[in-house]
Design a protein around this motif. Structure first.
Motif, PDB file in Angstrom:
ATOM      1  N   GLY A 173       0.981  -1.047   0.066  1.00 50.80           N
ATOM      2  CA  GLY A 173      -0.052  -0.170  -0.120  1.00 50.80           C
ATOM      3  C   GLY A 173       1.012   1.267  -0.111  1.00 50.80           C
ATOM      4  N   ALA A 174       0.335   2.292  -0.554  1.00 51.32           N
ATOM      5  CA  ALA A 174       1.155   3.510  -0.766  1.00 51.32           C
ATOM      6  C   ALA A 174       1.065   4.255   0.560  1.00 51.32           C
ATOM      7  CB  ALA A 174       0.762   4.535  -1.633  1.00 51.32           C
ATOM      8  N   GLN A 175       2.395   4.816   1.099  1.00 50.11           N
ATOM      9  CA  GLN A 175       2.408   5.476   2.058  1.00 50.11           C
ATOM     10  C   GLN A 175       3.679   6.173   1.920  1.00 50.11           C
ATOM     11  OE1 GLN A 175       2.800   2.650   5.243  1.00 50.11           O
ATOM     12  NE2 GLN A 175       4.892   2.676   5.408  1.00 50.11           N
ATOM     13  N   SER A 176       3.430   7.477   2.534  1.00 51.24           N
ATOM     14  CA  SER A 176       4.550   8.583   2.466  1.00 51.24           C
ATOM     15  C   SER A 176       5.851   8.200   3.307  1.00 51.24           C
ATOM     16  CB  SER A 176       4.122   9.885   2.950  1.00 51.24           C
ATOM     17  OG  SER A 176       4.929  10.733   3.353  1.00 51.24           O
ATOM     18  N   ASP A 177       7.068   8.668   3.141  1.00 48.96           N
ATOM     19  CA  ASP A 177       8.211   8.619   3.988  1.00 48.96           C
ATOM     20  C   ASP A 177       8.206   9.377   5.250  1.00 48.96           C
ATOM     21  OD1 ASP A 177       9.822   6.835   2.354  1.00 48.96           O
ATOM     22  OD2 ASP A 177      10.322   8.551   1.041  1.00 48.96           O
ATOM     23  N   GLN A 178       7.004  10.303   5.179  1.00 50.05           N
ATOM     24  CA  GLN A 178       6.775  11.058   6.486  1.00 50.05           C
ATOM     25  C   GLN A 178       6.079  10.051   7.666  1.00 50.05           C
ATOM     26  OE1 GLN A 178       8.134  14.249   7.371  1.00 50.05           O
ATOM     27  NE2 GLN A 178       7.256  13.934   9.553  1.00 50.05           N
ATOM     28  N   PRO A 179       6.746   9.874   8.760  1.00 47.77           N
ATOM     29  CA  PRO A 179       5.857   9.044   9.752  1.00 47.77           C
ATOM     30  C   PRO A 179       4.989   9.700  10.349  1.00 47.77           C
ATOM     31  CG  PRO A 179       8.374   9.110  10.278  1.00 47.77           C
ATOM     32  CD  PRO A 179       8.047  10.119   9.012  1.00 47.77           C
ATOM     33  N   THR A 180       3.810   8.906  10.376  1.00 50.39           N
ATOM     34  CA  THR A 180       2.610   9.500  11.392  1.00 50.39           C
ATOM     35  C   THR A 180       2.087   8.197  12.261  1.00 50.39           C
ATOM     36  OG1 THR A 180       0.981   8.360   9.898  1.00 50.39           O
ATOM     37  CG2 THR A 180       1.723  10.372   9.024  1.00 50.39           C
ATOM     38  N   ASN A 181       1.262   8.373  13.166  1.00 54.20           N
ATOM     39  CA  ASN A 181       0.658   7.242  13.816  1.00 54.20           C
ATOM     40  C   ASN A 181      -0.236   6.307  13.299  1.00 54.20           C
ATOM     41  OD1 ASN A 181       2.116   8.025  16.179  1.00 54.20           O
ATOM     42  ND2 ASN A 181       0.357   9.179  17.014  1.00 54.20           N
ATOM     43  N   SER A 182      -0.410   6.409  11.840  1.00 53.77           N
ATOM     44  CA  SER A 182      -1.087   5.169  10.950  1.00 53.77           C
ATOM     45  C   SER A 182      -0.220   5.092   9.819  1.00 53.77           C
ATOM     46  CB  SER A 182      -2.593   5.750  10.625  1.00 53.77           C
ATOM     47  OG  SER A 182      -3.259   5.041   9.946  1.00 53.77           O
ATOM     48  N   ILE A 183       0.669   4.397  10.337  1.00 56.50           N
ATOM     49  CA  ILE A 183       1.892   3.854   9.125  1.00 56.50           C
ATOM     50  C   ILE A 183       2.543   2.330   9.532  1.00 56.50           C
ATOM     51  CG2 ILE A 183       3.857   4.853  10.141  1.00 56.50           C
ATOM     52  CD1 ILE A 183       4.445   6.052   7.235  1.00 56.50           C
ATOM     53  N   TYR A 184       2.946   1.888   8.451  1.00 55.91           N
ATOM     54  CA  TYR A 184       3.691   0.609   8.590  1.00 55.91           C
ATOM     55  C   TYR A 184       5.125   0.896   8.744  1.00 55.91           C
ATOM     56  CZ  TYR A 184      -0.549  -2.359   8.053  1.00 55.91           C
ATOM     57  OH  TYR A 184      -1.728  -2.861   7.854  1.00 55.91           O
ATOM     58  N   TRP A 185       5.937  -0.006   9.785  1.00 54.98           N
ATOM     59  CA  TRP A 185       7.281   0.241   9.921  1.00 54.98           C
ATOM     60  C   TRP A 185       7.949  -0.877   9.537  1.00 54.98           C
ATOM     61  CZ3 TRP A 185       9.539   4.799  11.206  1.00 54.98           C
ATOM     62  CH2 TRP A 185       8.874   5.986  12.125  1.00 54.98           C
ATOM     63  N   PRO A 186       9.286  -0.381   9.342  1.00 51.48           N
ATOM     64  CA  PRO A 186      10.030  -1.740   8.773  1.00 51.48           C
ATOM     65  C   PRO A 186      10.661  -2.463  10.318  1.00 51.48           C
ATOM     66  CG  PRO A 186      11.255   0.096   8.312  1.00 51.48           C
ATOM     67  CD  PRO A 186      10.006   0.557   8.655  1.00 51.48           C
TER      68      PRO A 186
END
Length: 283
Positions: free
Chosen positions: A38-51
């Motif tokens: 799924g497309a996500q920005s490089d800017q971290p937020t509280n609704s994002i997948y982390w490696p």
């Protein structure tokens, strides 16, 4: 307004995967936009997948922010949430080798140019990076010579203070020839002291026999040197009078006369607690 993330690259966390307890882990350095599902920005937020890199298993998975908890704030509750041996080993690795397989350039940040390089990468202003565990993940196997495998086990990162006499669980000076001892590296090693000097010992290592409660079989008759600056990883020591060494059909056997595997595991537990308390207090 976009809510800022609770986490950053390099943070230690507890990560939740279905059917497993919260597990000690680390957020690794990979562009967030590299997430394939799924497309996500490089800017971290509280609704994002982390490696996320999992200690112990060295698995690399994308984990949603909601399934991560800060490590230190939850260590007392989640750090003892499982009795699995693999979980306890993962906790030890989180304390003793937190940078294992981590982005190379992030291991050193003592100078201003190095810090600027790191900040440029974090701010997506630079694509310069060294090889990471994400770039070349090699599955651990038992292939290769026993000698090479043993030397790999002996590689230890950080925690230098743990090896000083005043901080060790068991001092190397107390070991004598033919004593039995255990050391924790990537996995527990059970040894017999074959020689000793002021700066090191040489040991033969044995594997735990699964069909008995008190025997260990020699992995490789060749002796391996252990310098005193690794003594902080010794987790048990039994005097030679409590151990018998036999040779049956060419197989060297170490047999505990007064202790069983469970006793050794209890010593490992005590050492584990000692290490975690020491490293926590030294931060």
């Amino acid at each position: 307004m976009i809510e800022e993330s609770r986490f950053q690259f390099g943070d230690l966390v507890f990560a939740k995967v279905k059917d497993f307890p919260f597990w000690p882990a680390r957020i690794d350095c990979l562009r967030l936009s590299a997430y394939k599902n799924g497309a996500q920005s490089d800017q971290p937020t509280n609704s994002i997948y982390w490696p996320v890199f999992f200690y112990g298993t060295h698995e690399l998975l994308w984990i949603h922010d909601r399934n991560l908890k800060p490590f230190e704030a939850n260590r007392k509750e989640l750090g003892t949430a499982s009795n699995l041996k693999s979980f306890r080993q993962a906790m030890v690795e989180a304390f003793t080798k937190p940078l294992v397989d981590f982005q190379g350039q992030f291991k050193e940040c003592s100078t201003k140019p190095e810090r600027e390089k790191i900040n440029a990468w974090l701010d997506a202003l630079s694509e310069e990076k060294l090889e990471t565990g994400w770039d070349e993940l090699v599955n651990e196997t038992n292939s290769g010579s026993s000698e090479d495998s043993e030397e790999s086990d002996m590689e230890v990162d950080g925690a230098e203070e743990l090896h000083k006499d005043e901080n060790t669980f068991i001092k190397m000076a107390s070991l004598e020839v033919d004593d039995s001892f255990g050391m924790m590296f990537d996995r527990p090693l059970y040894g017999r002291v074959v020689s000793k000097n002021k700066k090191s010992i040489k040991a033969q290592f044995y594997s735990r026999a699964t069909r008995t409660t008190d025997e260990y079989h020699c992995r490789n008759p060749k002796s391996h040197p252990i310098p005193i600056d690794q003594q902080g990883f010794i987790f048990y020591h039994y005097d030679k009078k409590f151990v018998d060494y036999e040779d049956e059909s060419g197989v060297k056997i170490m047999k505990m006369l007064t202790h069983e595997h469970d006793d050794v595991d209890q010593e490992w537990e005590k050492w584990n607690i000692h290490v975690m308390k020491f490293l926590s207090a030294s931060k």
